[in-house]
Design a protein around this motif. Structure first.
Motif, PDB file in Angstrom:
ATOM      1  N   HIS A 100       2.241   7.023  -6.773  1.00 35.20           N
ATOM      2  CA  HIS A 100       1.298   7.743  -7.298  1.00 35.20           C
ATOM      3  C   HIS A 100       1.635   9.178  -7.143  1.00 35.20           C
ATOM      4  CE1 HIS A 100      -2.014   5.464  -8.813  1.00 35.20           C
ATOM      5  NE2 HIS A 100      -1.719   4.477  -8.138  1.00 35.20           N
ATOM      6  N   ARG A 101       2.347   9.557  -5.910  1.00 33.40           N
ATOM      7  CA  ARG A 101       2.681  10.659  -5.569  1.00 33.40           C
ATOM      8  C   ARG A 101       3.961  11.344  -6.370  1.00 33.40           C
ATOM      9  NH1 ARG A 101       4.333  10.990  -0.961  1.00 33.40           N
ATOM     10  NH2 ARG A 101       4.188   8.997   0.016  1.00 33.40           N
ATOM     11  N   ALA A 113       0.611  -1.092  -0.139  1.00 36.08           N
ATOM     12  CA  ALA A 113       0.087  -0.124  -0.037  1.00 36.08           C
ATOM     13  C   ALA A 113       0.766   1.166  -0.171  1.00 36.08           C
ATOM     14  CB  ALA A 113      -0.868  -0.030   1.250  1.00 36.08           C
ATOM     15  N   ALA A 114       1.791   1.245   1.042  1.00 42.93           N
ATOM     16  CA  ALA A 114       2.782   2.507   0.914  1.00 42.93           C
ATOM     17  C   ALA A 114       3.593   2.653  -0.459  1.00 42.93           C
ATOM     18  CB  ALA A 114       3.861   2.195   1.940  1.00 42.93           C
ATOM     19  N   VAL A 144       2.528   1.705  -3.497  1.00 41.63           N
ATOM     20  CA  VAL A 144       1.589   2.165  -4.634  1.00 41.63           C
ATOM     21  C   VAL A 144       1.178   3.644  -4.089  1.00 41.63           C
ATOM     22  CG1 VAL A 144      -0.773   2.120  -5.293  1.00 41.63           C
ATOM     23  CG2 VAL A 144       0.237  -0.003  -4.927  1.00 41.63           C
ATOM     24  N   ASP A 145       1.058   3.848  -3.010  1.00 47.22           N
ATOM     25  CA  ASP A 145       0.896   5.557  -2.638  1.00 47.22           C
ATOM     26  C   ASP A 145       1.940   6.259  -3.180  1.00 47.22           C
ATOM     27  OD1 ASP A 145      -0.527   7.814  -1.100  1.00 47.22           O
ATOM     28  OD2 ASP A 145       1.004   7.646  -0.044  1.00 47.22           O
ATOM     29  N   HIS A 146       3.185   5.943  -2.689  1.00 46.17           N
ATOM     30  CA  HIS A 146       4.483   6.716  -3.126  1.00 46.17           C
ATOM     31  C   HIS A 146       4.694   6.728  -4.592  1.00 46.17           C
ATOM     32  CE1 HIS A 146       9.101   7.520  -2.063  1.00 46.17           C
ATOM     33  NE2 HIS A 146       8.455   8.257  -2.871  1.00 46.17           N
ATOM     34  N   SER A 202       1.998   5.125 -13.211  1.00 49.56           N
ATOM     35  CA  SER A 202       2.490   4.822 -11.831  1.00 49.56           C
ATOM     36  C   SER A 202       1.938   3.404 -11.384  1.00 49.56           C
ATOM     37  CB  SER A 202       1.710   6.085 -11.056  1.00 49.56           C
ATOM     38  OG  SER A 202       0.260   5.795 -11.134  1.00 49.56           O
TER      39      SER A 202
END
Length: 272
Positions: free
Chosen positions: A44-45, A37-38, A40-42, A79
């Motif tokens: 995208h950001r 999850a981290a 994927v989030d990173h 991403s």
């Protein structure tokens, strides 16, 4: 977490160009759902940040960098490809660090290692954890996909450019320390910003800003009528935005004056 967790994401063969193609099942087993999850989030950001620095949008449904407009794994959001590459790179690098680096810290709850002494190529030693390794993996995966920030301009090494950048950094740092002073100078006693003054007063006494109904309360106090009246709330919002723009302009003017007040003016001479 089981290696099967990633089967839906990595159903195709791993391309030979992925730097972590040698990641083993043991390496992948160390990757938790929180890691995924981290990452994927990173990813995208990171892509959104790069998008902001470039003229061509490449993420969020427009992977123009990908061949024929389609990402390597079938997504048109680059991403997603970066995240899938990054999890492989992360798994392999985490396994390498666990096998070769001394433990630096333990998790207080699980008593499992959560920090390792990592030696960089230049010989310096630092403590790294999962978050640091995830960040490395995302950046490496982004570079593999050709997704990197805009390169510096050719005159970046020019002495004048370096001087201007140093002056800019110094002024920004200086002004950041004076932010409260600048705001106070622009705000004065607040009489020019009645709507903002009411909102700030209510906000200072609210226990939960999300439930305080600041705009509705100020709208009723200012225009009367029923609490939450749409027309009154819109008028209050527009007034607050106008005052905020004026306050911002005043702050900008003060910053400019502080920045340029003591700067000597260059004399320009012409021949003839």
């Amino acid at each position: 977490m089981s290696h099967d967790f990633f089967s839906s994401f990595l159903s195709r063969d791993i391309p030979s160009t992925v730097p972590a193609q040698s990641a083993t099942a043991e390496d992948m087993a160390r990757v938790t759902e929180a890691d995924w999850a981290a990452i994927v989030d990173h990813a995208h950001r990171h892509c959104r940040k790069v998008d902001a620095s470039r003229s061509r949008k490449r993420a969020n449904g427009s992977a123009t960098i990908a061949r024929d407009g389609f990402g390597t794994y079938g997504s048109d959001d680059v991403s997603d490809d970066i995240a899938q590459d990054a999890v492989l790179i992360y798994a392999r690098r985490l396994g390498t660090i666990i096998r070769n680096c001394a433990v630096a810290s333990l998790n207080v709850v699980t008593r499992e290692p959560d920090g390792w002494q990592y030696q960089t190529q230049d010989g310096e030693t630092s403590v790294v954890n999962r978050a640091v390794i995830r960040r490395w993996a995302v950046h490496d995966a982004a570079q593999r996909n050709g997704y990197r920030p805009r390169r510096t301009t050719p005159d970046a090494d020019n002495p004048d450019t370096a001087r201007r950048q140093a002056e800019h950094l110094a002024s920004v740092t200086f002004l950041a320390g004076l932010s409260n002073v600048i705001f106070a100078m622009a705000w004065e006693d607040g009489r020019d910003f009645p709507t903002l003054r009411q909102l700030l007063h209510l906000a200072g006494h609210a226990e939960d800003l999300g439930r305080a109904g600041l705009l509705a309360t100020v709208a009723q106090q200012t225009y009367g009528g029923k609490y939450g009246s749409r027309r009154a709330v819109i008028k209050t919002r527009d007034a607050a935005l106008a005052e905020a723009r004026e306050l911002t302009n005043r702050c900008d003017d003060i910053r400019r004056n502080l920045t340029h007040r003591d700067r000597p003016h260059r004399e320009h001479h012409t021949d003839g």
